[in-house]
Scaffold this motif. Sequence first.
Motif, mmCIF file in Angstrom:
data_model
loop_
_atom_site.group_PDB
_atom_site.id
_atom_site.type_symbol
_atom_site.label_atom_id
_atom_site.label_comp_id
_atom_site.label_asym_id
_atom_site.label_seq_id
_atom_site.Cartn_x
_atom_site.Cartn_y
_atom_site.Cartn_z
ATOM 1 N N VAL A 139 0.846 -1.193 0.000
ATOM 2 C CA VAL A 139 0.000 0.000 0.000
ATOM 3 C C VAL A 139 0.880 1.242 0.000
ATOM 4 C CG1 VAL A 139 -1.931 -1.105 1.219
ATOM 5 C CG2 VAL A 139 -0.163 0.070 2.538
ATOM 6 N N GLU A 140 0.278 2.336 -0.458
ATOM 7 C CA GLU A 140 0.960 3.628 -0.409
ATOM 8 C C GLU A 140 0.165 4.520 0.536
ATOM 9 O OE1 GLU A 140 1.297 6.482 -3.900
ATOM 10 O OE2 GLU A 140 3.019 5.136 -4.163
ATOM 11 N N VAL A 141 0.840 5.117 1.538
ATOM 12 C CA VAL A 141 0.120 5.993 2.476
ATOM 13 C C VAL A 141 0.609 7.429 2.315
ATOM 14 C CG1 VAL A 141 -0.322 4.193 4.190
ATOM 15 C CG2 VAL A 141 1.786 5.518 4.336
ATOM 16 N N ASP A 142 -0.303 8.388 2.575
ATOM 17 C CA ASP A 142 0.092 9.797 2.500
ATOM 18 C C ASP A 142 0.688 10.257 3.836
ATOM 19 O OD1 ASP A 142 -1.983 10.244 4.251
ATOM 20 O OD2 ASP A 142 -3.351 11.062 2.733
ATOM 21 N N GLU A 143 0.908 11.591 3.981
ATOM 22 C CA GLU A 143 1.581 12.066 5.199
ATOM 23 C C GLU A 143 0.743 11.832 6.463
ATOM 24 O OE1 GLU A 143 -0.431 15.359 2.978
ATOM 25 O OE2 GLU A 143 0.929 13.706 2.512
ATOM 26 N N ASN A 144 -0.594 11.615 6.284
ATOM 27 C CA ASN A 144 -1.437 11.305 7.450
ATOM 28 C C ASN A 144 -1.608 9.796 7.654
ATOM 29 O OD1 ASN A 144 -1.922 14.069 7.821
ATOM 30 N ND2 ASN A 144 -3.474 14.009 6.189
ATOM 31 N N ASN A 145 -0.808 9.024 6.954
ATOM 32 C CA ASN A 145 -0.892 7.557 7.027
ATOM 33 C C ASN A 145 -2.213 6.988 6.519
ATOM 34 O OD1 ASN A 145 1.713 7.402 7.983
ATOM 35 N ND2 ASN A 145 1.082 7.402 10.144
ATOM 36 N N VAL A 146 -2.854 7.705 5.589
ATOM 37 C CA VAL A 146 -4.075 7.199 4.966
ATOM 38 C C VAL A 146 -3.695 6.538 3.635
ATOM 39 C CG1 VAL A 146 -6.290 7.826 3.913
ATOM 40 C CG2 VAL A 146 -5.548 8.915 6.051
ATOM 41 N N ILE A 147 -4.253 5.345 3.391
ATOM 42 C CA ILE A 147 -3.897 4.601 2.169
ATOM 43 C C ILE A 147 -4.563 5.225 0.946
ATOM 44 C CG2 ILE A 147 -4.151 2.379 0.969
ATOM 45 C CD1 ILE A 147 -3.973 1.028 3.734
ATOM 46 N N ASN A 148 -3.766 5.556 -0.067
ATOM 47 C CA ASN A 148 -4.365 6.069 -1.298
ATOM 48 C C ASN A 148 -4.214 5.105 -2.481
ATOM 49 O OD1 ASN A 148 -1.664 6.457 -1.964
ATOM 50 N ND2 ASN A 148 -1.703 8.604 -1.285
ATOM 51 N N LYS A 149 -3.333 4.108 -2.330
ATOM 52 C CA LYS A 149 -3.198 3.100 -3.386
ATOM 53 C C LYS A 149 -2.884 1.750 -2.745
ATOM 54 C CE LYS A 149 -1.667 5.501 -7.557
ATOM 55 N NZ LYS A 149 -0.486 6.290 -7.914
ATOM 56 N N ALA A 150 -3.366 0.684 -3.380
ATOM 57 C CA ALA A 150 -3.084 -0.645 -2.835
ATOM 58 C C ALA A 150 -2.894 -1.639 -3.972
ATOM 59 C CB ALA A 150 -4.238 -1.095 -1.939
ATOM 60 N N TRP A 151 -2.018 -2.624 -3.744
ATOM 61 C CA TRP A 151 -1.773 -3.666 -4.744
ATOM 62 C C TRP A 151 -1.820 -5.030 -4.058
ATOM 63 C CZ3 TRP A 151 1.052 0.756 -4.055
ATOM 64 C CH2 TRP A 151 1.030 1.688 -5.104
ATOM 65 N N SER A 152 -2.519 -5.960 -4.680
ATOM 66 C CA SER A 152 -2.621 -7.307 -4.137
ATOM 67 C C SER A 152 -1.950 -8.262 -5.117
ATOM 68 C CB SER A 152 -4.115 -7.646 -3.982
ATOM 69 O OG SER A 152 -4.302 -9.038 -4.021
ATOM 70 N N SER A 153 -1.057 -9.114 -4.598
ATOM 71 C CA SER A 153 -0.296 -9.986 -5.492
ATOM 72 C C SER A 153 -0.163 -11.383 -4.929
ATOM 73 C CB SER A 153 1.115 -9.407 -5.688
ATOM 74 O OG SER A 153 1.981 -10.388 -6.232
ATOM 75 N N SER A 154 -0.421 -12.368 -5.775
ATOM 76 C CA SER A 154 -0.108 -13.733 -5.374
ATOM 77 C C SER A 154 1.258 -14.065 -5.949
ATOM 78 C CB SER A 154 -1.130 -14.704 -5.929
ATOM 79 O OG SER A 154 -0.636 -16.011 -5.735
ATOM 80 N N THR A 155 2.123 -14.673 -5.130
ATOM 81 C CA THR A 155 3.513 -14.871 -5.548
ATOM 82 C C THR A 155 3.854 -16.332 -5.823
ATOM 83 O OG1 THR A 155 4.172 -14.977 -3.228
ATOM 84 C CG2 THR A 155 4.275 -12.821 -4.292
ATOM 85 N N LEU A 156 2.826 -17.153 -6.073
ATOM 86 C CA LEU A 156 3.088 -18.552 -6.414
ATOM 87 C C LEU A 156 2.226 -18.972 -7.598
ATOM 88 C CD1 LEU A 156 4.001 -21.585 -5.908
ATOM 89 C CD2 LEU A 156 2.065 -21.738 -4.364
ATOM 90 N N TRP A 157 2.825 -19.642 -8.575
ATOM 91 C CA TRP A 157 2.063 -20.253 -9.664
ATOM 92 C C TRP A 157 2.459 -21.716 -9.759
ATOM 93 C CZ3 TRP A 157 3.161 -21.993 -14.928
ATOM 94 C CH2 TRP A 157 2.001 -22.204 -15.689
#
Lengths: 378, 567
Positions: free
Chosen positions: B21-39
């Motif tokens: 996740v990416e948080v701003d200066e107030n620690n609020v999330i403005n972007k998020a990424w979900s990833s599975s790392t196994l195939w």
Amino acid sequence: MDTHAALYEQGKARLDALRQFAPRQQQTLLEKLQQHGISRRDFMKWSAMVTGMLALPLPFSNLVAEAAELADRVPLIWLHMAECTGCSESLVRADTPNLDSLIFDHISLEYHETLMAAAGWQAEENLEHALETYKGRYLLAVEGAIPTANNGSFLTVGCKGHTGLEIVKHAAEGAAAIISVGTCAAFGGVQAAYPNPTGAKGVHEVVSKPVINLGGCPPSEKNIVGTLMYFIMFGKLPALDMFNRPKWAYGARVHDNCERRGRFDAGEFVEEFGDHGAKEGYCLYKVGCKGPYTYNNCPTERFNHHTSWPVLAGHGCMGCSEPNFWDDMADFEKPLGRQLLHGLDATADTVGAVILGATVVGIGAHAVASIFAKPLEE
Amino acid sequence: MSKRVVIDPITRIEGHLRIEVEVDENNVINKAWSSSTLWRGIEVILKGRTPMDVGLIVQRICGVCTYSHYRCGTEAVENALGIQIPLNAKYLRSLMLTSLFMHDHIVHFYHLHGLDWVDVVSALSADPAKAAQIALKYTDKPIAAGEGELRAVQERVKGFVETGKLGPFANAYWGNGTYKFTPEQNLIALSHYLKALEVQRVAAEMLAIFGGKSPHPQSLVVGGVTSVRDMLSPARLQEWKQKHEIVTDFILRAYQADIVMAAEAFGTEPSVLGGVNVKNFMATNDFVLANGEYLFDQGVIMNGDLAGVSDINPDLIAEDVSHAWYNADAPQHPYDGTTIPNYTGFVERDTVYGKLPTLDGDGKYSWVKSPRYQGEPVEVGPLSCLLVSYARGNKVVVDAVNALLARTGLPVEALFTTLGRTAARMLQTVIVAQEGLKTFDALLTNIQSDETTYVKPHIDPSKEYVGHAMMEAPRGMLSHWIRIKNGVIENYQAVVPTTWNAGPVDANGKIGPYEASLIGLKLEDPTKPLEVIRIIHSFDPCMACSVHVMDFKGQALSEFRVSPNGQ
């Protein structure tokens, strides 16, 4: 018997050495058992049972009891690779609070992604800390196969993006012993079935140390706990068969101890699921049972607190504790007949073959295989 | 100045999941990424095998919801071959599903999700006598919450903490301000955590009675069920019923009570009052009752409009791989998809933990594809299942939901939250457990006059078959799609609950339920992102399941290759 005397001495020395380490649990095992209403007598009975299971003479049951009490001196690190979590689940679903599950609880579980509270960065810290602190002492259990194609990039774990391959190799370096829990870790399992797109391999193929293979999809909790006990007791590997499986658990064919063996000998076969024979409990060979080619103790140990096992539920054994069973044992609901298995000739068992007539049976398959079992590892 | 937070491994789930996740200066999330790392490529492995082995192979997708894929794969083949299985087989399969839900949901709430709600360390300062009184507030017959028992639990855990050797409890987020239970409430829930370990074993035994073992039961075949001896044994049936009673008792007197307690304690905690930002929900009908009726209804709800529930149209499902580690030109229907792996790796950047390899959000970053319905992301799971049935006016569900809302004093909007998602899973467990007895009784009645459990399937090698099956798995709607040619599997595809929920952003910039659920969330401490883990756990991730989707239509295996740098 000299070898047993020597082994006993070895066990004693090992346990004395373990005792020097600080306990990692607040409660002693006996206090814990008491809390669950398990008496010392029950505990001694259990020790005798495990002694029998491990094919050791009865005097060893004192050692088994002592080893169980010292289980909290042994750090266990459990890694998840290319897997489905079924093996962890098998352990978690073990008997209602019985000795096996309590002893697993008593072992010092340092890292286990399904059960641990910490996550992310902090979880990875726990792993690094455990690998460093207990170097040379910890038991390493691996669940799942290791994808090796493409430099292992089909699996990464942790913030640092290490591949499963890197993590296992690194963890193996400082391990006192390595246990592959389940067919995936042992032989590659389902992801290694043809055409094996991720280059999945068993742990023993990627590390340069001896590995104990516990076949089974999943293996029963008995086989997992028994193997842990043996290691705690002697600090070394038990007698293994040609596929590095402990002989005490994988020494007999499913077919030989099957509750329906008498039906086989009498030539009574289920011809179709749900028919008269199925209701009467006839032999499942003709609807695909792979018990004659499979080495495991399912018929005697069963699963889920002795509730059942596939043959009791009317479906043949699928051979899940054998290497390459997904390719070698398919089709699962058709008899295997005569064919090469593990490169060994499947010779017909005269007993059933005569009665079967037209159906060719390939039984006694690699009974020969057990002859090649390795002697005790020193 | 925004900061990147990396969380990997997400523990206490099935499989391998990475969230950034990416948080701003107030620690609020403005972007998020979900990833599975196994195939693992199981779909590729299926090609060319006999359809009769599908169930046993796809079962190995997952050892937690172990029975779901087994049944779904078997039924996809039956659908393709046009087989109608006997009524007894339907009942037995439904009873096995009941057993699975009871097991899976208890394990999820207590052992996977529980430590996001329960502060183990806080429980140490509780007064057991007071806690025993408090437990009576949420049910008049608490389990494992008497004063003596709570004191024993507390002493056990104290032992852990005093030695400083926390084992599996080490280095977690204890003391985080978003833990809202009082020490007494934490102690009650902790006691249930330990009790649930015992109870879930009994639930697993229920599945083993008709399944042979659990995980990975082995009694389904194309054409029916093999455990005919268990079905015809009065002792065996009684055994199932007894275990069902034990587990149901725990569900009503502990699980339900703990959720009511959580609703009260967390009812004003902002970090659990969001988390449902994709307002589209889908569920299918499942659990066979007598007379061929279903316990839950099927349907799709778009934009949170409960008044406008419509029937599922399977033709509107397509999958997008623009940000997944595969190559494809456009979104594809399950019957016509391809799966050509194309791993592009990570990008190094600054994070709250220093320099780390991170997900390439602009490019490809997950082994999970992005399924879409009419081009829109959809949430599936117990919450969707209850909302669809609620919207359809399903009496059992409406009554259960309304009773819970009345009990907790929460408005209907509270369902559309992380807390609501967690409560919905409990309600679904209660309904499944109680209504499961109707299926059991229907089976008892039917075997008086009918002992059939199997019809023999037939495949004509000169014909081509296509079929699919949909069912409700513990984590939501599951569908399997198969094409059979020359008597063997030509291609195979599973569209899995966690795939719907965990997929990456699509070509149109639309994000899926996991990523959307985190936007706008404020973190107390970005280096200890408990709030993120709690929300993601509320979906009950099952990553091994989610990574597959495939079909090899018109593609020879020799063309299957992987390029390490995406060329």
